[in-house]
Design a protein around this motif. Structure first.
Motif, PDB file in Angstrom:
ATOM      1  N   HIS A  35     -10.979  29.871  22.232  1.00 38.40           N
ATOM      2  CA  HIS A  35     -11.495  29.108  21.086  1.00 38.40           C
ATOM      3  C   HIS A  35     -12.017  30.016  19.975  1.00 38.40           C
ATOM      4  O   HIS A  35     -12.344  29.514  18.891  1.00 38.40           O
ATOM      5  CB  HIS A  35     -12.636  28.192  21.536  1.00 38.40           C
ATOM      6  CG  HIS A  35     -12.181  26.990  22.308  1.00 38.40           C
ATOM      7  ND1 HIS A  35     -11.244  27.055  23.295  1.00 38.40           N
ATOM      8  CD2 HIS A  35     -12.544  25.690  22.231  1.00 38.40           C
ATOM      9  CE1 HIS A  35     -11.060  25.849  23.788  1.00 38.40           C
ATOM     10  NE2 HIS A  35     -11.821  25.007  23.157  1.00 38.40           N
ATOM     11  N   ARG A 139     -15.226  14.793  23.740  1.00 34.99           N
ATOM     12  CA  ARG A 139     -14.728  16.091  24.221  1.00 34.99           C
ATOM     13  C   ARG A 139     -14.207  16.945  23.061  1.00 34.99           C
ATOM     14  O   ARG A 139     -14.188  18.156  23.149  1.00 34.99           O
ATOM     15  CB  ARG A 139     -13.660  15.863  25.289  1.00 34.99           C
ATOM     16  CG  ARG A 139     -14.246  15.180  26.511  1.00 34.99           C
ATOM     17  CD  ARG A 139     -13.229  14.930  27.572  1.00 34.99           C
ATOM     18  NE  ARG A 139     -12.105  14.138  27.130  1.00 34.99           N
ATOM     19  CZ  ARG A 139     -12.096  12.820  27.033  1.00 34.99           C
ATOM     20  NH1 ARG A 139     -13.174  12.135  27.341  1.00 34.99           N
ATOM     21  NH2 ARG A 139     -11.026  12.179  26.634  1.00 34.99           N
ATOM     22  N   THR A 140     -13.802  16.297  21.966  1.00 39.73           N
ATOM     23  CA  THR A 140     -13.407  17.060  20.768  1.00 39.73           C
ATOM     24  C   THR A 140     -14.630  17.825  20.258  1.00 39.73           C
ATOM     25  O   THR A 140     -14.551  19.001  19.908  1.00 39.73           O
ATOM     26  CB  THR A 140     -12.914  16.106  19.650  1.00 39.73           C
ATOM     27  OG1 THR A 140     -12.066  15.133  20.220  1.00 39.73           O
ATOM     28  CG2 THR A 140     -12.223  16.840  18.535  1.00 39.73           C
ATOM     29  N   ASP A 143     -15.383  20.837  22.326  1.00 36.00           N
ATOM     30  CA  ASP A 143     -14.480  21.955  22.011  1.00 36.00           C
ATOM     31  C   ASP A 143     -14.922  22.666  20.734  1.00 36.00           C
ATOM     32  O   ASP A 143     -14.888  23.890  20.655  1.00 36.00           O
ATOM     33  CB  ASP A 143     -13.039  21.438  21.850  1.00 36.00           C
ATOM     34  CG  ASP A 143     -12.288  21.476  23.170  1.00 36.00           C
ATOM     35  OD1 ASP A 143     -12.641  22.311  24.012  1.00 36.00           O
ATOM     36  OD2 ASP A 143     -11.362  20.666  23.352  1.00 36.00           O
ATOM     37  N   TYR A 144     -15.337  21.875  19.741  1.00 32.16           N
ATOM     38  CA  TYR A 144     -15.799  22.476  18.483  1.00 32.16           C
ATOM     39  C   TYR A 144     -17.085  23.280  18.708  1.00 32.16           C
ATOM     40  O   TYR A 144     -17.293  24.319  18.076  1.00 32.16           O
ATOM     41  CB  TYR A 144     -16.026  21.400  17.414  1.00 32.16           C
ATOM     42  CG  TYR A 144     -14.740  20.794  16.883  1.00 32.16           C
ATOM     43  CD1 TYR A 144     -13.515  21.403  17.124  1.00 32.16           C
ATOM     44  CD2 TYR A 144     -14.746  19.623  16.141  1.00 32.16           C
ATOM     45  CE1 TYR A 144     -12.335  20.848  16.650  1.00 32.16           C
ATOM     46  CE2 TYR A 144     -13.567  19.071  15.657  1.00 32.16           C
ATOM     47  CZ  TYR A 144     -12.368  19.679  15.922  1.00 32.16           C
ATOM     48  OH  TYR A 144     -11.203  19.145  15.451  1.00 32.16           O
ATOM     49  N   GLU A 147     -16.169  26.561  20.107  1.00 31.35           N
ATOM     50  CA  GLU A 147     -15.585  27.395  19.060  1.00 31.35           C
ATOM     51  C   GLU A 147     -16.682  27.986  18.176  1.00 31.35           C
ATOM     52  O   GLU A 147     -16.677  29.185  17.873  1.00 31.35           O
ATOM     53  CB  GLU A 147     -14.636  26.549  18.203  1.00 31.35           C
ATOM     54  CG  GLU A 147     -13.885  27.374  17.175  1.00 31.35           C
ATOM     55  CD  GLU A 147     -13.150  26.528  16.159  1.00 31.35           C
ATOM     56  OE1 GLU A 147     -13.650  25.447  15.806  1.00 31.35           O
ATOM     57  OE2 GLU A 147     -12.074  26.956  15.720  1.00 31.35           O
TER      58      GLU A 147
END
Lengths: 177, 268
Positions: A35, A139-140, A143-144, A147
């Motif tokens: 990521h 879940r998006t 992930d961000y 990152e």
């Protein structure tokens, strides 16, 4: 003319090198280290070196290259990168003016966060008018967050490493400029 | 002076971006995009292949005993597979015969288009892969991607003239309508975003789901045929306070190592 040609070539190889590094990090590193956004980290570091004009041109080229290999509609990455960098310049000029490593890390995380806000907003607009291939889930966001945290850490390590050599990144020299 | 330079760069870059977006939607950038892509595709392909190779090298056995045990299990599985294949062939023939007798005509006919994986999408937060075929070969958004002619791994989410992007089932935005091969043929939705495993949600609580049950596509979505294998049920979560039960699945494919995949396209 010769000087211009050499400058053009060196810039092209620098950008291509960073782009290829981004490809390798994305493809080879295991989850969640894949990521790390190498391109974003380098653009942020260029901003710290106060090369604003150059960074904007670099963002245009990186954005265009990225657009060739991402799933979002054409323009989303390019526009969000551009606006994010402008916001980051403003942030670094008026708010996060200190250049200690923890403020730099915080600024990198904030900048990444701003990028994702622009990205999500633009994606929603593009998907509304053009096509729908993007769904937001909790879940998006996770992930961000990965990152953001990992890219900020990468910026911190690179900043500490570079500040040994680059005067503009070393707070010791700030008073003398 | 410096401020005015920054302002100039800001307006120039902003203007170019606007023109690029506008030209792209007119289709004027197609040739330039294709040429630029050709420069970077070898690097993406190399890194993708290197990544698959590393993951292959990690698969090793700790001792001799473990190796022989794995070998015995593999032999038994192979034996069972041969038996099943024979049964399947007989059933297929029987099925064809019955269809012929009923004068049954298939509405949709599909074919599998073999494509090579170029590498991962460069948006690091997504689990998507880039393949080397696009609109020119008849691929369109929503087409299912499979391996070994029947294991679903994802769906096409973006197509260009020469490439396409496939969203893997493990991606956090992936959703597929599925059914469990149990007595009730339980329906649900398989979702990704849980690391290596995927989950099947919205299974009615009163239906019996067992560990080891196979999960396949239900065929309720457009362009996705029924019966594409997704995985096996590994665990079930059936809480009294929730309206539906959930199943955690072990996928039948490893979503990190693809070199070739098939895209199911509608035959013209």
């Amino acid at each position: 003319m010769f000087k211009f040609f050499i400058r053009f070539l060196s810039n092209f190889f620098l950008l291509a090198g960073i782009f290829i590094a981004h490809i390798w990090v994305n493809n080879v590193l295991p989850y969640p280290f894949d990521h790390i956004n190498i391109i974003f980290a380098f653009l942020f570091l260029f901003l710290l070196m106060e090369k604003i004009e150059q960074t904007l041109w670099y963002a245009l080229i990186f954005g265009l290259w990225l657009e060739l290999f991402v799933s979002s509609s054409f323009g989303v990455t390019l526009i969000s990168l551009y606006f994010c960098l402008l916001t980051t310049v403003w942030l670094l000029t008026y708010f996060l003016t200190n250049r200690s490593f923890y403020i730099v890390t915080l600024a990198a995380a904030a900048s990444m966060f701003i990028y994702r806000i622009y990205f999500l907003g633009l994606n929603s607009i593009f998907n509304f008018f053009i096509k729908k291939n993007f769904l937001y889930t909790s879940r998006t966001i996770a992930d961000y967050a990965y990152e953001m945290a990992l890219t900020a850490l990468f910026v911190m390590v690179t900043f500490l490493f570079l500040s040994v050599w680059l005067k503009k990144l070393n707070p010791k020299y700030v008073g003398r400029i | 002076m410096r401020k005015s330079n920054v302002q100039k760069a800001t307006f120039a870059v902003g203007g170019i971006i606007l023109f690029l977006v506008f030209f792209n939607y007119l289709g004027w950038l197609n040739f330039a995009k294709k040429s630029l892509r050709q420069i970077f595709i070898p690097f993406i392909r190399q890194s993708g292949e290197f990544s698959v190779k590393i993951k292959d090298d990690y698969e090793f056995f700790q001792n001799r005993e473990q190796f022989f045990n794995a070998y015995r299990v593999a032999q038994l599985t192979l034996q069972k597979r041969d038996e099943n294949e024979a049964k399947l062939k007989l059933l297929e023939e029987e099925n064809m015969e019955l269809k012929r007798m009923l004068n049954f005509k298939e509405k949709n006919k599909y074919e599998i288009l073999l494509t090579k994986v170029i590498g991962n999408n460069l948006e690091g937060t997504e689990k998507t892969i880039i393949i080397d075929r696009g609109e020119n070969e008849g691929i369109k958004i929503g087409d299912p991607a499979v391996i070994e002619e029947g294991i679903l791994i994802g769906k096409v989410i973006k197509t260009e003239k020469d490439i396409s992007i496939v969203r893997l089932l493990s991606d956090n935005q992936s959703k597929v309508a599925t059914t469990i091969i149990n007595r009730e043929k339980s329906l649900g939705v398989v979702e990704g975003g849980y690391g290596l495993s995927v989950r099947m949600n919205f299974i009615p609580r009163n239906e019996t789901v067992k560990i080891g049950d196979l999960v396949v596509t239900s065929g309720l979505e457009q362009d996705t045929p029924r019966g594409l294998l997704i995985g096996k049920v590994a665990a079930i979560e059936n809480e009294a306070y929730q309206p539906f039960q959930q199943a955690i699945l072990t996928p039948s494919a490893d979503y990190t190592r693809f070199i070739y995949i098939g895209i199911i396209v509608l035959r013209k």
